[in-house]
Design a protein around this motif. Sequence first.
Motif, PDB file in Angstrom:
ATOM      1  N   LEU A  55       0.833  -1.205   0.000  1.00  8.18           N
ATOM      2  CA  LEU A  55       0.000   0.000   0.000  1.00  8.18           C
ATOM      3  C   LEU A  55       0.865   1.252   0.000  1.00  8.18           C
ATOM      4  O   LEU A  55       1.790   1.378   0.793  1.00  8.18           O
ATOM      5  CB  LEU A  55      -0.921   0.008   1.217  1.00  8.18           C
ATOM      6  CG  LEU A  55      -1.909  -1.145   1.315  1.00  8.18           C
ATOM      7  CD1 LEU A  55      -2.667  -1.080   2.634  1.00  8.18           C
ATOM      8  CD2 LEU A  55      -2.867  -1.130   0.139  1.00  8.18           C
ATOM      9  N   HIS A  75      -3.279   0.574  -3.595  1.00  5.56           N
ATOM     10  CA  HIS A  75      -2.479  -0.631  -3.767  1.00  5.56           C
ATOM     11  C   HIS A  75      -1.473  -0.408  -4.889  1.00  5.56           C
ATOM     12  O   HIS A  75      -1.794   0.199  -5.913  1.00  5.56           O
ATOM     13  CB  HIS A  75      -3.372  -1.840  -4.081  1.00  5.56           C
ATOM     14  CG  HIS A  75      -2.682  -3.137  -3.919  1.00  5.56           C
ATOM     15  ND1 HIS A  75      -1.896  -3.686  -4.905  1.00  5.56           N
ATOM     16  CD2 HIS A  75      -2.632  -3.996  -2.869  1.00  5.56           C
ATOM     17  CE1 HIS A  75      -1.406  -4.830  -4.479  1.00  5.56           C
ATOM     18  NE2 HIS A  75      -1.834  -5.044  -3.245  1.00  5.56           N
ATOM     19  N   ARG A  83      -7.454   1.641   0.383  1.00  5.63           N
ATOM     20  CA  ARG A  83      -7.576   1.193   1.772  1.00  5.63           C
ATOM     21  C   ARG A  83      -7.402   2.379   2.712  1.00  5.63           C
ATOM     22  O   ARG A  83      -6.804   3.390   2.366  1.00  5.63           O
ATOM     23  CB  ARG A  83      -6.501   0.158   2.107  1.00  5.63           C
ATOM     24  CG  ARG A  83      -6.598  -1.125   1.343  1.00  5.63           C
ATOM     25  CD  ARG A  83      -7.416  -2.117   2.122  1.00  5.63           C
ATOM     26  NE  ARG A  83      -7.295  -3.432   1.526  1.00  5.63           N
ATOM     27  CZ  ARG A  83      -8.319  -4.090   1.028  1.00  5.63           C
ATOM     28  NH1 ARG A  83      -9.517  -3.566   1.061  1.00  5.63           N
ATOM     29  NH2 ARG A  83      -8.154  -5.284   0.515  1.00  5.63           N
ATOM     30  N   ARG A  84      -7.897   2.174   3.915  1.00  2.96           N
ATOM     31  CA  ARG A  84      -7.676   3.111   5.015  1.00  2.96           C
ATOM     32  C   ARG A  84      -6.615   2.474   5.901  1.00  2.96           C
ATOM     33  O   ARG A  84      -6.730   1.304   6.266  1.00  2.96           O
ATOM     34  CB  ARG A  84      -8.986   3.279   5.780  1.00  2.96           C
ATOM     35  CG  ARG A  84      -8.883   4.096   7.022  1.00  2.96           C
ATOM     36  CD  ARG A  84     -10.228   4.051   7.756  1.00  2.96           C
ATOM     37  NE  ARG A  84     -10.287   5.086   8.741  1.00  2.96           N
ATOM     38  CZ  ARG A  84     -11.397   5.654   9.158  1.00  2.96           C
ATOM     39  NH1 ARG A  84     -12.550   5.269   8.657  1.00  2.96           N
ATOM     40  NH2 ARG A  84     -11.371   6.597  10.059  1.00  2.96           N
ATOM     41  N   HIS A 124      -8.067  -5.502   7.735  1.00  5.19           N
ATOM     42  CA  HIS A 124      -7.529  -6.565   6.895  1.00  5.19           C
ATOM     43  C   HIS A 124      -6.213  -7.108   7.407  1.00  5.19           C
ATOM     44  O   HIS A 124      -5.873  -8.253   7.155  1.00  5.19           O
ATOM     45  CB  HIS A 124      -7.324  -6.058   5.453  1.00  5.19           C
ATOM     46  CG  HIS A 124      -8.604  -5.848   4.736  1.00  5.19           C
ATOM     47  ND1 HIS A 124      -9.276  -6.858   4.103  1.00  5.19           N
ATOM     48  CD2 HIS A 124      -9.355  -4.738   4.565  1.00  5.19           C
ATOM     49  CE1 HIS A 124     -10.379  -6.383   3.563  1.00  5.19           C
ATOM     50  NE2 HIS A 124     -10.449  -5.105   3.835  1.00  5.19           N
TER      51      HIS A 124
END
Length: 130
Positions: A55, A75, A83-84, A124
């Motif tokens: 990331l 990504h 994503r956070r 995740h």
Amino acid sequence: MEDHDSGLPGLKKLLLALPRNPDHLVDEARGREIVELVRGAKIRPSVADRKVGQLLLHPKPFAEGLGWQDFLAGHALDTSLVRRVRFYLTSRAAEHEVPTIRKAAEREFRLLQGIHHPGVARAHDLVEHS
């Protein structure tokens, strides 16, 4: 801080002092020239500092609170995946506070594992990062 036992001037005094050689003085024109030279050298912040796993973090946090910061991240291979990323800030914490901060991160991670709701971001992964 002022003068020290060593006899050396304090850092503030040193930084505010005029240079001994007048040719080393940076005036407005020289300052602009330095800025242009740095731009011309194309010096960029290191991507390594902004990467967690695969990331790539956006440059600035979009949310923050006491002891944490949230970043958006894309990504590296799939640019449509966003994503956070939450950082629990331990670098400025007192040494005795670090285990408590780590436990809080682990607790949040575990709690979010069992929640499946469109309004709650699912955790995740949990990783250590400098």
